[in-house]
Design a protein around this motif. Sequence first.
Motif, short mmCIF file in Angstrom:
data_model
loop_
_atom_site.label_atom_id
_atom_site.label_comp_id
_atom_site.label_asym_id
_atom_site.label_seq_id
_atom_site.Cartn_x
_atom_site.Cartn_y
_atom_site.Cartn_z
N LEU A 13 2.16 14.85 38.94
CA LEU A 13 1.29 16.00 39.17
C LEU A 13 2.11 17.27 39.21
N LYS A 14 1.58 18.33 38.59
CA LYS A 14 2.26 19.61 38.52
C LYS A 14 1.36 20.72 39.07
N ASP A 15 2.00 21.81 39.53
CA ASP A 15 1.21 22.95 39.96
C ASP A 15 0.94 23.85 38.76
N GLU A 16 0.28 24.98 38.99
CA GLU A 16 -0.13 25.84 37.89
C GLU A 16 1.05 26.47 37.15
N LYS A 17 2.23 26.47 37.79
CA LYS A 17 3.42 27.01 37.14
C LYS A 17 4.23 25.93 36.42
N GLY A 18 3.76 24.69 36.48
CA GLY A 18 4.44 23.61 35.79
C GLY A 18 5.45 22.86 36.64
N LYS A 19 5.62 23.25 37.91
CA LYS A 19 6.54 22.53 38.79
C LYS A 19 5.96 21.16 39.16
N VAL A 20 6.77 20.12 39.06
CA VAL A 20 6.32 18.79 39.48
C VAL A 20 6.24 18.77 41.00
N VAL A 21 5.06 18.51 41.53
CA VAL A 21 4.86 18.51 42.98
C VAL A 21 4.72 17.10 43.54
N MET A 80 -1.73 16.45 51.62
CA MET A 80 -0.88 17.58 52.01
C MET A 80 -1.00 18.75 51.05
N SER A 81 -1.18 18.46 49.75
CA SER A 81 -1.16 19.51 48.73
C SER A 81 -2.47 19.56 47.97
N ILE A 82 -2.88 20.78 47.64
CA ILE A 82 -4.12 20.98 46.88
C ILE A 82 -4.08 20.21 45.57
N GLU A 83 -2.95 20.27 44.87
CA GLU A 83 -2.85 19.61 43.56
C GLU A 83 -3.06 18.11 43.67
N CYS A 84 -2.56 17.51 44.76
CA CYS A 84 -2.69 16.06 44.94
C CYS A 84 -4.12 15.66 45.27
N SER A 85 -4.75 16.39 46.19
CA SER A 85 -6.13 16.03 46.56
C SER A 85 -7.09 16.28 45.41
N ALA A 86 -6.86 17.33 44.62
CA ALA A 86 -7.72 17.60 43.46
C ALA A 86 -7.61 16.47 42.44
N ALA A 87 -6.38 15.97 42.23
CA ALA A 87 -6.19 14.86 41.29
C ALA A 87 -6.85 13.59 41.80
N ALA A 88 -6.76 13.35 43.11
CA ALA A 88 -7.42 12.18 43.70
C ALA A 88 -8.93 12.29 43.56
N MET A 89 -9.47 13.47 43.79
CA MET A 89 -10.91 13.68 43.65
C MET A 89 -11.36 13.44 42.21
N GLN A 90 -10.54 13.88 41.27
CA GLN A 90 -10.85 13.67 39.86
C GLN A 90 -10.89 12.18 39.52
N LEU A 91 -9.95 11.41 40.08
CA LEU A 91 -9.93 9.97 39.85
C LEU A 91 -11.21 9.32 40.39
N VAL A 92 -11.64 9.77 41.55
CA VAL A 92 -12.89 9.25 42.14
C VAL A 92 -14.08 9.61 41.25
N GLY A 108 5.01 6.07 52.91
CA GLY A 108 4.69 6.57 51.58
C GLY A 108 5.95 6.86 50.82
N MET A 109 5.77 7.48 49.64
CA MET A 109 6.92 7.73 48.78
C MET A 109 7.67 9.00 49.13
N GLY A 110 7.12 9.82 50.00
CA GLY A 110 7.80 11.05 50.37
C GLY A 110 6.83 12.21 50.46
N GLN A 111 7.35 13.41 50.43
CA GLN A 111 6.57 14.62 50.67
C GLN A 111 6.24 15.31 49.36
N SER A 112 4.97 15.61 49.12
CA SER A 112 4.61 16.42 47.97
C SER A 112 5.05 17.86 48.22
N THR A 113 5.26 18.61 47.15
CA THR A 113 5.74 19.99 47.29
C THR A 113 4.80 20.95 46.59
N GLY A 114 3.49 20.66 46.69
CA GLY A 114 2.49 21.53 46.09
C GLY A 114 2.04 22.61 47.06
N THR A 115 0.82 23.08 46.87
CA THR A 115 0.28 24.20 47.64
C THR A 115 -0.47 23.69 48.87
#
Length: 659
Positions: A77-85, A153-165, A252-259
């Motif tokens: 998963l990446k943020d809007e700037k392309g950083k892997v979060v 923890m991060s908007i990008e992660c929860s949005a991706a999870a919601m999309q999967l659902v 878990g696998m560690g800490q996300s670094t998104g928003t």
Amino acid sequence: MKRSKLFIFVGLTAALFTFSSCTGGKTGTPLDASAKDATKTTQDKNREVHALLDFSDEQEREFAEKGLIAAPESLELKDEKGKVVWSQKAYSFVENADAPATVNPSLWRNTQLNHLYGLFEVADGIYQVRGYDMTNITFIKGDTGWIVFDPLMSIECSAAAMQLVNENLGERPVTAVVMSHPHVDHYGGIKGIISEEEAASRGIPIIVPEGFEEHAVSENVYAGNAMGRRAGYQYGTILDDSATGSMSIGIGMGQSTGTISYISPNDTIKQTGETRTVDGVTMEFQLTPGTEAPVEMNTWFADKKALWIAENCTGTLHNLYTLRGAQIRDGNAWAEYIMEAMTRYGKDAEVVFQSHNWPHWGNDVINRYLENTAAMYKFINDQTLMYINQGYTSDEISNMITLPESLEKNWYTRQYYGTVAHNAKAVYQKYMGWYDANPVNLNPLTPSDSAKKYVEYMGDTGEVLKKARADFDKGEYQWVAEITNVLVFADPGNQEARYLCADALEQLGYQAESGTWRNAYLSGAKELREGTTTDTALKANSSADLKKSMTPEMMMDYMGILTDSNAAQDVNLKINLNFTDTDPYLLRVDSGVLLYQKGMQADDADATLTLPRVAMFTILNKDEAKQQETIKIEGDQDILKKLTEHMVTFEYFFNIVEP
């Protein structure tokens, strides 16, 4: 492309534990900035762990796989700037592979289990997306929409999870959000599933235990800078994801670094037994304060015979003290609240699920799971107090205490996140504080000052390094790390000491079963070799949402934290704060110390400020332009300059393993 089945772990059960061929650590290994292989001592230590544990016991793996509905073939998963979060793709090297010599075999197995990600069915109408962040996000199906527990923890992660659902279960609106406790990985992604405007316009309940917001702010703002930096060591954010780098951290696998985001809760649970019926779903809450968080709550779904145990039970020993820094947790209360959950719900529960790791099914299994987890925290609490009352110190106890065999060999009570050693120190600190009663330790020298005296007494640092290298070759890595770090604190430019300390920490990391200990050791090694990290991309993208929820008291407390009172000891001020949207306050600075009184105003104040509550941020941020726009000043027009003159700016990447 989605995969309908999880990969099969080859060699995880019956195969013999194998090592890659590593010969590092022999006498003559160069002291340089390169990472090293596992030494023979480390290989032997890891073989001992493999011999201790029953790797043919696959119940935890079976539970981790159970109920998979869908998962992407690769997850990054990446943020809007392309950083892997967030990346599970980075851990593909653990699939279908035996533990290498550079990883504790038990931690390797735990990493493989935490690498299982996707959308899972827990029970009828209960679903989880796991492995999309450090935390699980849980969806309870209501009559019309989803009740969401702990939105990551991060908007990008929860949005991706919601999309999967949405893709696999159909789109449904969010009808409620439950946040079990005020750690950022349980609320920071909330704006990935709902907006603040949507929550307000649709009247979406955001349900939390009493005290949630106060503790969310105090933990993440008051000491947030230091915690954030230390969290980089705990979660391994400066490390590569590799067999010589970061692995899982148990939960878990560690800490996300998104928003990170925040929306203030609007429904508070104040006592155990309270219920809410939302969208046709009835939930009963059990408050568990002082356990994994200062405030926390479990949730019982009677019609589904399902118990949400929040973070009070996981797939690992948790922390009574977390390495990033936090308030000490009460091991005795933790055990008592788990036993209370057993009393209230244990006889009926058919599934227990939580905010980390995987569920447990079957009433007998559940009750053993709850009882064993409670016993683990109770043992650490009581055994530490037994040793305290015999006169042992914190360091002595941490080296003496070990779990009973039945708990030591249990997979979900293994030390992947917390450890018995540092949790025992937490109990010591809770009851006895930092002082060990030896007056020599009442007011010790700073690390740098004492290190310089040690070096002065030892004389020839070259001889010290020679002896340290010999001890390294004997596998005495803890001692080598200690003595060489003294040399580093005496002279940070001593490259031989830095490299040898790094090599010793690296071997300790390779041996560590705790993912957080591994990360700390390897992060220290990396910074000794390369210097203190300054890459801002390693930090999460914190929003201002949480700070906007601060009360005037919280903002003034934070102002006091920012103020260098020694430098400001000649400053004495009285300021009337006439808030337009809340109660007035009298703000005082007495010899550089900031104090305040609610509902008070002083006739002899140096100035009166008329302002909305949020304008306090213009003072905290020293934003003079915004101050002129939002604050009306009567009296001393220079009052804000005098108030903020001695406020400091915190440096995020402060040194840890060097002065």
